[in-house]
Every structure is written in C-alpha cells, then in structure tokens.
Write an enzyme that holds these catalytic residues in place. Structure first.
Site, short mmCIF file in Angstrom:
data_model
loop_
_atom_site.label_atom_id
_atom_site.label_comp_id
_atom_site.label_asym_id
_atom_site.label_seq_id
_atom_site.Cartn_x
_atom_site.Cartn_y
_atom_site.Cartn_z
CG ASN A 1 -5.18 3.77 8.22
OD1 ASN A 1 -5.54 2.64 7.71
ND2 ASN A 1 -4.81 4.61 7.81
CE1 TYR B 1 0.10 3.07 13.57
CE2 TYR B 1 -2.14 4.05 12.62
CZ TYR B 1 -0.75 3.51 12.46
OH TYR B 1 -0.24 3.51 11.12
CG HIS C 1 -0.93 9.03 3.50
ND1 HIS C 1 -1.23 7.78 3.65
CD2 HIS C 1 -0.59 9.51 4.55
CE1 HIS C 1 -0.83 7.58 5.06
NE2 HIS C 1 -0.39 8.65 5.46
NE ARG D 1 -3.33 2.48 2.49
CZ ARG D 1 -3.48 3.43 3.38
NH1 ARG D 1 -2.78 2.93 4.53
NH2 ARG D 1 -4.01 4.41 3.30
CD GLU E 1 -1.61 4.20 8.08
OE1 GLU E 1 -1.40 4.66 9.16
OE2 GLU E 1 -1.70 5.07 7.14
CD GLU F 1 -4.48 7.90 9.50
OE1 GLU F 1 -4.05 8.85 10.06
OE2 GLU F 1 -3.87 6.84 9.69
O1 IFM Z 1 2.62 7.79 10.03
C1 IFM Z 1 1.19 7.89 10.16
C2 IFM Z 1 0.71 7.64 8.88
O2 IFM Z 1 0.95 8.48 7.74
C3 IFM Z 1 -0.97 7.68 8.92
N1 IFM Z 1 -1.41 7.09 10.05
C4 IFM Z 1 -0.70 7.20 11.37
C5 IFM Z 1 0.86 6.71 11.13
C6 IFM Z 1 1.53 6.92 12.48
O3 IFM Z 1 1.35 8.03 13.15
#
Ligand code: IFM
Length: 448
Positions: free
Chosen positions: A288, A290, A118, A76, A357, A163
C-alpha cells in the site's frame, strides 16, 4: 496491449469492512475496537463513526456491478472479524454475508481478494489484552481457519493483515487509531503478535490452488540532509516503518538496530522460536503506497530511544521538502512507489508483488451537472499507474494494482472529511457518482 499492461494484469479497487459496510448490529455482528473508539468523544475529527458508512452491507451488489462496469477485474475487500466471531464462536450469518459478496464478484467477472484483518479487532479480545498479548494471535488463527473453511471455494486470494504498522504504532503507540493506547516501546510487542498471527493463520489455511499474502504499508524514508544525525533519524524510522516488518517476513529475522533503539532486544530474543513461522514463504506481497517520508533529527539532543511511532514524534521531525501535497498533507512522489517496490524486490527477487492500495484524498465537489471533476486525483493515479507500467515493461514481478478506494468512506480518525474514492458517495442519500478519475481508469482499461 496498447495501454502497456499485459492482459493478465490484475486491476482492482479496494475497501475495508469498517470503512464501508455500516450495518454494525446486523446479523449478529459484535462490537469492534473501532466501534468503541469512534464512539468515544474527541477521537474522530468530524465526530462521526462507521455505523452507516457507505451502507455497503446492503448495497454491495450495486457497488460490485459499478466496479465491474469500470472495467476492473478484482475487488479487494476485508472481512470483519466481529461479524464472524463476535465472541469467539462462529456466527454463520456473518460468514454468509461474505459468501454473498464473493459470489456477487464472481457473477460480475470480478476476482475477490479478501483481507482477513483490516483493523476491526472484536472488542472482547481487546478487553483481554488485544494485540499486546500472544493469545490474540492464536485467536486470529482460529478466526482465519473459520473464514477460510467457509469461503475457500469462492475466494482464492487471501491477505492475512492490512498494514500491521498502523495497528501496532497508531493503535498502541501514539493512540491515533483504535484502541487508542499509548504504551511506548511496548507497541513493538503488538507488531510481533500481529506478525505471529499472520504466520499462524497462513500455516493453518494455506491450500494448494489459492494464493496467500499480506498487505504492508512500507514507504521510502529519506534523510533531510547528509548530516549523521539526520541519517540516523532516517535509519530509525526506516527500521520501524519498513524493516521491522519486511525482514521477519522475508528474511526470517528482526532488525537488531530497531530492537536496540527501542530497548526490546531481550523481549524479542524470547520470541525467536516464532520467526520460522512468520518468515514462511508468501505467494505474494501487497504494498500500500501513498507517499515517501523525509525526516530529520530535532534541533535538540535526541531523547531516550523510544518507538518514534511516526515522523513528528518526540525523536524525529518530519520535513516538508516542498513537494505538492494531497489533502492529507502527504507529499506526492510517484517515483517513491518504484523505490519501495524495488527495495522489497531486492529482499525477495522472485516474490510477486501487488500494489494493494494507492490513492489520494481531495475535497471533491459535485458540479451543477452532477459530476465530480477530480483532476488532481486523476493526475495522482496517472503518475502512479505510469510507474507500474514502466516496471511491468522492465519485467519486474508486479502483478496487479488496486486503487484506494472504490468508494469515499470513513477515513479513520478523519471520519468522512477525507474522500479517497474513485466513486463519490453522497452520505445523505447514499448516491454514488463515478468521478472523472474512475472514468480515466475505465478508458485506460478499455484500451487493450
Ligand atoms: O483508508 C486507509 C486504509 O484503510 C489503509 N491504508 C491507507 C488508507 C488511506 O489513509
């Protein structure tokens, strides 16, 4: 399937143009808002910029070979708008670069997944109003058509935006990201124009035989306590972070409470005709993920309803729940990945989902033997991949997983001081070192 995943599961790693490519003046590329922002003193923690980054522009063939050697079957990447249309007119050399990149993927048995935006908006478009004006959505459609016309024979999987929450709220809300504007609740206009750009682009490029989606960064939002004030804080942040994007895309409406909180009801009412376009069916959604977020109301009275650009802003405080954290200070909770995927699945039960992500930053060190023993990242990946495995086993429509990131890279406002790669980059020499976490993934994928 000894590793528990079906053979057709997509396993990839992700990057983004400004974070890895470098070569910012090569072959007719023009400046983007991130070039301007990163060159503004005081904006990037370590004073760096993306001028060279991982030099992926010149090294992509080796990088893709490395990705394929790890056993991953998808890459990706994002396409830099300022390479394709630096000033509104097609720059063929920019398009040619992404053709070479996609062809290198295919030559290595790797499926390309392209993201059209992006975050690197051409600077001339920001000068004309950026995402705060409707015209930028129309320009995004033109750019998407040019890219799709040029590459649709080699790229079959497309994401419009990455995002949009970050573009709108960090870019225009609190100014942490380019273009660094702080327009308060007007940041919601940026969110709408981004979503409109998504809808216009999708409508213009959608072709049989390819798949089209968008990558969001939704997160589970928890209230720190059961008190009405904390629960209301969680409702508001959930509205801004999640529902403001999920509901127009998946249910064809904006959440009324969010518009009310932010005093934008009237403005959004005037945009209602855009909703069918924004809510047109997707082939998949990228998620995505985290970390989750826990929030509370501040001790004092809640100030005028504002956009609460992110927990920690004036209206809501982020709460430390004692979970272990990555170097970013982000709490680790793999079950949050399940929670957010299930939330989306409830809104759109048939929609295929991808984790586009997932990853973590840690202060990696290269040992005397030249290895990077990133056990914490390995453990983070292991926990989140286990959640994916369980979901797939339950018949949940999860189709793929992309690690963030293939390479250590320019982590936006943090510069190079935060490493997310499964492959280490020595920025002085551009040497790549496969980290232990990548080897773990390689072993998992070999276990078929
Ligand atoms: O590095 C970023 C990415 O560009 C977008 N999502 C979160 C990642 C980590 O912060």
């Amino acid at each position: 399937m000894t590793n528990g995943f079906p053979s057709g599961f997509t396993w990839g790693a992700a990057t983004a143009s400004y974070q890895v490519e470098g070569a910012v003046s090569a072959d007719g590329r023009g400046p983007s808002i991130w070039d301007t922002f990163a060159h503004t003193p005081g904006k990037i923690a370590d004073g760096t910029n993306g001028d060279v980054a991982d030099d992926h522009y010149h090294r992509f063939e080796d990088d893709i070979r490395l990705l394929a050697d790890l056993g991953l079957n998808a890459y990706r990447f994002s396409i830099a708008w300022p390479r394709i249309m630096p000033g509104g007119v097609l720059n063929q050399a920019g398009l040619d670069f992404y053709r070479r990149l996609a062809e290198a993927c295919l030559a290595n048995g790797v499926t390309p997944y392209a993201t059209l935006y992006h975050w690197d908006l051409p600077q001339p478009l920001e000068d004309a109003g950026g995402w705060l004006v409707r015209d930028t959505a129309l320009r995004f459609r033109d750019y998407a058509v040019a890219v799709h016309d040029g590459l649709s024979d080699v790229v079959k999987h497309w994401m419009t935006l990455n995002e949009p929450w970050c573009s709108a709220f960090l870019g225009y809300g609190n100014g942490e990201h380019a273009p660094g504007r702080t327009v308060g609740a007007d940041a919601l206009k940026a969110a709408h124009h981004l979503l409109l750009g998504h809808g216009l682009a999708l409508d213009a490029i959608r072709t049989e035989g390819s798949t089209y989606g968008i990558a969001l960064n939704p997160a589970p939002i928890h209230a720190a306590s059961d008190s009405p004030a904390d629960r209301d804080a969680a409702r508001r942040i959930d509205g801004l972070r999640n529902r403001l994007f999920l509901e127009p895309l998946l249910a064809g409406r904006y959440p009324a409470d969010v518009l009310e909180d932010t005093g934008t009801t009237e403005w959004f009412a005037a945009q209602e005709a855009d909703l069918p376009l924004i809510g047109a069916p997707l082939d998949f959604m990228g998620v995505n993920y985290y970390c989750p977020t826990t929030v509370a109301a501040p001790d004092g009275p809640i100030s005028t309803p504002g956009p609460s650009t992110q927990p920690g802003s004036e209206n809501v405080v982020a709460v430390d729940t004692g979970l272990p954290k990555t170097q970013m200070g982000w709490p680790i909770q793999a079950s949050g990945l399940r929670d957010i995927l299930v939330t989306i699945n409830k809104l759109a039960p048939e929609l295929p989902l991808y984790v586009t992500e997932n990853g973590s930053a840690y202060p990696d060190v290269v040992t005397a033997d030249g290895e990077v023993e990133d056990d914490e990242r390995l453990d983070y990946l292991r926990q989140h991949v286990a959640v994916c495995k369980d979901l797939v086993g339950e018949g949940f429509p999860l189709k793929g997983y992309f690690a963030w990131s293939l390479l250590d890279n320019f982590e936006w406002a943090w510069g190079y001081s935060r490493r997310f790669g499964i492959v280490y980059v020595d920025y002085a020499t551009q040497q790549r070192i496969v980290k232990k976490s990548a080897r773990w993934l390689q072993d998992l994928l070999a276990d078929v």
